[in-house]
Design an enzyme around this catalytic site. Structure first.
Site, PDB file in Angstrom:
ATOM      1  N   ASP A  77     -35.506   2.940  17.634  1.00  0.00           N
ATOM      2  CA  ASP A  77     -34.681   2.651  18.816  1.00  0.00           C
ATOM      3  C   ASP A  77     -34.628   3.885  19.707  1.00  0.00           C
ATOM      4  O   ASP A  77     -34.752   5.018  19.207  1.00  0.00           O
ATOM      5  CB  ASP A  77     -33.228   2.373  18.404  1.00  0.00           C
ATOM      6  CG  ASP A  77     -33.085   1.171  17.509  1.00  0.00           C
ATOM      7  OD1 ASP A  77     -33.970   0.312  17.518  1.00  0.00           O
ATOM      8  OD2 ASP A  77     -32.063   1.114  16.804  1.00  0.00           O
TER       9      ASP A  77
HETATM   10  N1  URA Z   1     -33.194   0.719  12.124  1.00  0.00           N
HETATM   11  C1  URA Z   1     -32.485   0.829  13.262  1.00  0.00           C
HETATM   12  O1  URA Z   1     -31.401   0.284  13.389  1.00  0.00           O
HETATM   13  N2  URA Z   1     -33.012   1.562  14.254  1.00  0.00           N
HETATM   14  C2  URA Z   1     -34.193   2.205  14.164  1.00  0.00           C
HETATM   15  O2  URA Z   1     -34.608   2.867  15.107  1.00  0.00           O
HETATM   16  C3  URA Z   1     -34.916   2.073  12.965  1.00  0.00           C
HETATM   17  C4  URA Z   1     -34.396   1.316  11.956  1.00  0.00           C
END
Ligand code: URA
Length: 214
Positions: A77
């Site tokens: 993310d």
């Molecule tokens: N899980 C999440 O919530 N975000 C990420 O970036 C990777 C795994």
């Protein structure tokens, strides 16, 4: 040494480096000098994309001076920091992302404290999310400091926002999330925003994990 699965003992054998699959002592080695395998410590606020039509910062900006056409292996993310693999080896990238290989990914999450033992039990028993169950491979509380705790979660899947959704589901919404390992590759002390080449050992271990027919 084995070339394309056949044991070889003669010296000076000629192989085509573009197609040969070479194992030394059982470990696959990279003989193509056009293939690159990089570990990035992705900063928070940078998108897991090579470019963005809205001009937001991307990992593409962090590798803009490299001549290879790199892919990111999976995504983090925008708000998540940590280890993102980049390569121009499309076949390995595809395999590492493929759910059938279930490559383990390790995350450190900062969450509201206290985290009761019951949370670990629930997580390890498997949590049902709206798009199906999540299997947690490992969970531990790393430290608690005042109102915050740092927990480590190991998962082998990559659905969107999976760690954030999982921890929110058990009452611990994530405040900060860092991916610290992908399979055998560890972030270690690598500085935020920097790249490093994977070692030969890391690379052959990655190949070993996905060395089966798809
Ligand atoms: N899980 C999440 O919530 N975000 C990420 O970036 C990777 C795994």
């Amino acid at each position: 040494m084995a070339v394309n699965g056949v044991l070889v003992s003669e010296m000076g054998m000629r192989v085509d480096p573009r197609t040969a699959v070479i194992h030394v002592d059982g470990a696959r080695i990279n003989v193509r000098d056009d293939l690159v395998y990089l570990a990035l410590n992705k900063p928070r606020g940078v998108l897991s994309a090579m470019s963005d039509d809205r001009g937001r910062p991307t990992v593409g900006d962090l590798v803009a001076d490299r001549s290879e056409r790199l892919f990111h292996v999976g995504r983090l993310d925008g708000d998540t920091e940590g280890l993102l693999l980049l390569t121009n080896d499309g076949e390995l990238a595809h395999r590492l992302m493929h759910p059938s290989f279930g490559i383990a990914k390790t995350y450190l999450a900062t969450v509201p404290a206290p985290v009761h033992k019951e949370v670990a039990r629930r997580l390890l028993a498997g949590v049902e999310l709206e798009d199906g169950p999540v299997q947690v491979d490992a969970f531990r509380i790393v430290q608690t400091h005042g109102e915050r705790a740092i927990v480590e979660v190991v998962l082998h899947e990559g659905r969107n926002h999976i760690v954030r959704r999982l921890l929110a589901e058990v009452g611990h919404p994530v405040q900060r999330l860092v991916r610290t390992a992908v399979g055998p590759v560890r972030l270690g002390g690598q500085r935020v925003g920097t790249l490093r080449e994977l070692s030969r050992e890391e690379l052959s271990e990655l190949h070993r994990l996905v060395d089966k027919p798809l």
